[in-house]
Scaffold this motif. Structure first.
Motif, PDB file in Angstrom:
ATOM      1  N   SER A 121       0.820  -1.213   0.000  1.00  0.00           N
ATOM      2  CA  SER A 121       0.000   0.000   0.000  1.00  0.00           C
ATOM      3  C   SER A 121       0.857   1.268   0.000  1.00  0.00           C
ATOM      4  O   SER A 121       0.361   2.347  -0.340  1.00  0.00           O
ATOM      5  CB  SER A 121      -0.938  -0.001   1.217  1.00  0.00           C
ATOM      6  OG  SER A 121      -0.214   0.139   2.425  1.00  0.00           O
TER       7      SER A 121
ATOM      8  N   PRO B 277       1.803   3.282  -4.622  1.00  0.00           N
ATOM      9  CA  PRO B 277       1.778   4.725  -4.911  1.00  0.00           C
ATOM     10  C   PRO B 277       3.165   5.279  -5.235  1.00  0.00           C
ATOM     11  O   PRO B 277       3.287   6.213  -6.041  1.00  0.00           O
ATOM     12  CB  PRO B 277       1.226   5.334  -3.617  1.00  0.00           C
ATOM     13  CG  PRO B 277       0.465   4.237  -2.977  1.00  0.00           C
ATOM     14  CD  PRO B 277       1.195   2.981  -3.317  1.00  0.00           C
TER      15      PRO B 277
ATOM     16  N   ALA C  65      -3.146   5.302  -7.023  1.00  0.00           N
ATOM     17  CA  ALA C  65      -3.150   4.099  -6.195  1.00  0.00           C
ATOM     18  C   ALA C  65      -2.066   3.127  -6.618  1.00  0.00           C
ATOM     19  O   ALA C  65      -1.447   2.464  -5.788  1.00  0.00           O
ATOM     20  CB  ALA C  65      -4.524   3.435  -6.251  1.00  0.00           C
ATOM     21  N   SER C  66      -1.822   3.028  -7.929  1.00  0.00           N
ATOM     22  CA  SER C  66      -0.790   2.138  -8.456  1.00  0.00           C
ATOM     23  C   SER C  66      -0.592   2.465  -9.928  1.00  0.00           C
ATOM     24  O   SER C  66      -1.438   3.118 -10.545  1.00  0.00           O
ATOM     25  CB  SER C  66      -1.192   0.672  -8.279  1.00  0.00           C
ATOM     26  OG  SER C  66      -2.259   0.352  -9.151  1.00  0.00           O
TER      27      SER C  66
ATOM     28  N   ARG D  60      -7.078   6.351 -10.529  1.00  0.00           N
ATOM     29  CA  ARG D  60      -7.602   6.239  -9.164  1.00  0.00           C
ATOM     30  C   ARG D  60      -6.657   6.961  -8.210  1.00  0.00           C
ATOM     31  O   ARG D  60      -5.559   6.482  -7.934  1.00  0.00           O
ATOM     32  CB  ARG D  60      -7.732   4.780  -8.757  1.00  0.00           C
ATOM     33  CG  ARG D  60      -8.219   4.578  -7.332  1.00  0.00           C
ATOM     34  CD  ARG D  60      -8.208   3.102  -6.958  1.00  0.00           C
ATOM     35  NE  ARG D  60      -8.421   2.913  -5.535  1.00  0.00           N
ATOM     36  CZ  ARG D  60      -8.288   1.747  -4.908  1.00  0.00           C
ATOM     37  NH1 ARG D  60      -7.930   0.669  -5.602  1.00  0.00           N
ATOM     38  NH2 ARG D  60      -8.485   1.648  -3.614  1.00  0.00           N
TER      39      ARG D  60
ATOM     40  N   GLU E 236      -4.781   8.156  -4.914  1.00  0.00           N
ATOM     41  CA  GLU E 236      -4.516   7.528  -3.621  1.00  0.00           C
ATOM     42  C   GLU E 236      -4.958   8.483  -2.510  1.00  0.00           C
ATOM     43  O   GLU E 236      -4.478   9.616  -2.418  1.00  0.00           O
ATOM     44  CB  GLU E 236      -3.035   7.220  -3.484  1.00  0.00           C
ATOM     45  CG  GLU E 236      -2.659   6.612  -2.143  1.00  0.00           C
ATOM     46  CD  GLU E 236      -3.390   5.302  -1.866  1.00  0.00           C
ATOM     47  OE1 GLU E 236      -3.901   5.150  -0.735  1.00  0.00           O
ATOM     48  OE2 GLU E 236      -3.466   4.449  -2.779  1.00  0.00           O
TER      49      GLU E 236
ATOM     50  N   ARG F 119      -3.334   6.319   1.792  1.00  0.00           N
ATOM     51  CA  ARG F 119      -1.959   6.608   2.192  1.00  0.00           C
ATOM     52  C   ARG F 119      -1.601   8.048   1.837  1.00  0.00           C
ATOM     53  O   ARG F 119      -1.904   8.528   0.747  1.00  0.00           O
ATOM     54  CB  ARG F 119      -0.987   5.662   1.497  1.00  0.00           C
ATOM     55  CG  ARG F 119      -1.138   4.214   1.902  1.00  0.00           C
ATOM     56  CD  ARG F 119      -0.940   4.019   3.382  1.00  0.00           C
ATOM     57  NE  ARG F 119      -1.056   2.603   3.760  1.00  0.00           N
ATOM     58  CZ  ARG F 119      -1.153   2.182   5.012  1.00  0.00           C
ATOM     59  NH1 ARG F 119      -1.163   3.059   6.010  1.00  0.00           N
ATOM     60  NH2 ARG F 119      -1.245   0.896   5.280  1.00  0.00           N
TER      61      ARG F 119
ATOM     62  N   SER G 258      -6.667  11.988   5.305  1.00  0.00           N
ATOM     63  CA  SER G 258      -6.406  10.612   4.895  1.00  0.00           C
ATOM     64  C   SER G 258      -7.614   9.764   5.256  1.00  0.00           C
ATOM     65  O   SER G 258      -8.118   9.834   6.380  1.00  0.00           O
ATOM     66  CB  SER G 258      -5.158  10.055   5.582  1.00  0.00           C
ATOM     67  OG  SER G 258      -5.043   8.668   5.358  1.00  0.00           O
TER      68      SER G 258
END
Length: 323
Positions: A5, A9, A21-22, A28, A30, A33, A208
């Motif tokens: 996680s 990122p 996110a990835s 998407r 993040e 985190r 967050s």
């Protein structure tokens, strides 16, 4: 389990130039985190290649830096002997050995907190030319929040403590206010700016979303475990199953809203169980294993004595008398 996680990122930052996110989910954003630790990972990867060992080596160096900072603080607050003792105690702490070897944010977080302590101590000592140290304190507090969001709330008592300390040192209220503004400005720009970013890309200004996840899957789960007489993991699974049905098809922002609402509802309906869960958590922290991860790392199971249970389990009254 938390490493991906943070790492995904970080890879998105390297490959896409944005905090997604990835790399496989570029659209998407993040929001669980915060970017502090992923930025650290991406910096190490960018310099030394995508090798987790490089992150570990960098964190070992950060751990050594933490030892030096603790020594310097102890010396500044008291004397060299106190600084040396503090450094030795930190060096012997199991977490200080264990966490640099994991791709988790603890080691970097400790360094940011120590940096804030050093800047704050210096800011309290000096009577003039306070701009640089006030800004440094705000920057370190913001950096700590970006590494671990729990430090988001640390800013406010630190600001109040700084104002009291400066007032007691003879500053007029106007001067105290000026120093407080200098400290708050970098924190507001960075932390507030991140909340604006979250609002723009996600529709929620929450710093967050991890707070809503933890509120539901930890605090509320602890209450449910006591209410239903089941284990904590079983209670968490039940809550996961319930929330999965309620949030199916919802946009991500509304999904986290449901997490928050359901958690608050459970906690508000069972204040006594919430207090009991909190007390049991404190007892487990003091009487359970001092560092479960460290015990596992050494090849043991989850069972083990904690800091206070050592006294009850391993010290007999006769031993104390003889000593």
């Amino acid at each position: 389990n938390d490493t991906p996680s943070y790492e995904q990122p970080a890879l998105a930052l390297l490959e896409l130039g944005r905090f997604a996110a990835s790399p496989s989910q570029p659209t998407r954003p993040e929001v669980v985190r915060t970017p502090g630790y992923p930025i650290f990972i991406s910096a190490v990867y960018g310099l030394f290649g995508r090798r987790r060992a490089a992150v570990v080596v960098a964190q070992i160096l950060l751990g050594a830096l933490a030892l030096l900072l603790v020594y310097a603080l102890g010396r500044r607050f008291w004397n060299s002997r106190v600084g040396l003792l503090a450094m030795v105690l930190l060096a012997l702490d199991p977490g200080s050995h264990h966490y640099p070897l994991l791709m988790l944010s603890e080691t970097l977080f400790v360094v940011m907190l120590l940096g804030a302590m050093a800047a704050g101590r210096r800011l309290i000592e000096i009577k003039r030319d306070e701009t640089a140290w006030a800004c440094a304190l705000g920057l370190f507090l913001a950096a700590a929040a970006f590494v671990r969001p729990v430090a988001y709330y640390l800013f406010f008592p630190v600001l109040a403590g700084l104002a009291i300390a400066k007032r007691r040192s003879g500053h007029r209220w106007r001067r105290v206010a000026a120093v407080a503004v200098l400290m708050a400005l970098p924190w507001l720009i960075l932390v507030g700016g991140w909340q604006v970013r979250n609002h723009l890309v996600f529709g929620r200004s929450t710093f967050s979303q991890i707070q809503n996840v933890n509120l539901y899957l930890y605090r509320a789960a602890g209450v449910v475990a006591l209410r239903e007489g089941v284990g904590f993991e079983q209670a968490r699974q039940r809550l996961r199953d319930q929330i999965r049905g309620e949030t199916r098809g919802l946009p991500p922002a509304e999904k986290y809203d449901v997490y928050r609402r359901r958690a608050i509802q459970i906690l508000a309906d069972h204040p006594v169980l919430l207090a009991k869960s909190t007390a049991l958590g404190l007892a487990k922290f003091m009487l359970g294993p001092a560092s479960i991860d460290f015990y596992i790392y050494l090849g043991h199971d989850l069972e083990g004595p904690g800091p206070l249970s050592d006294l009850a389990l391993h010290l007999e009254a006769d031993d104390l008398v003889e000593d």
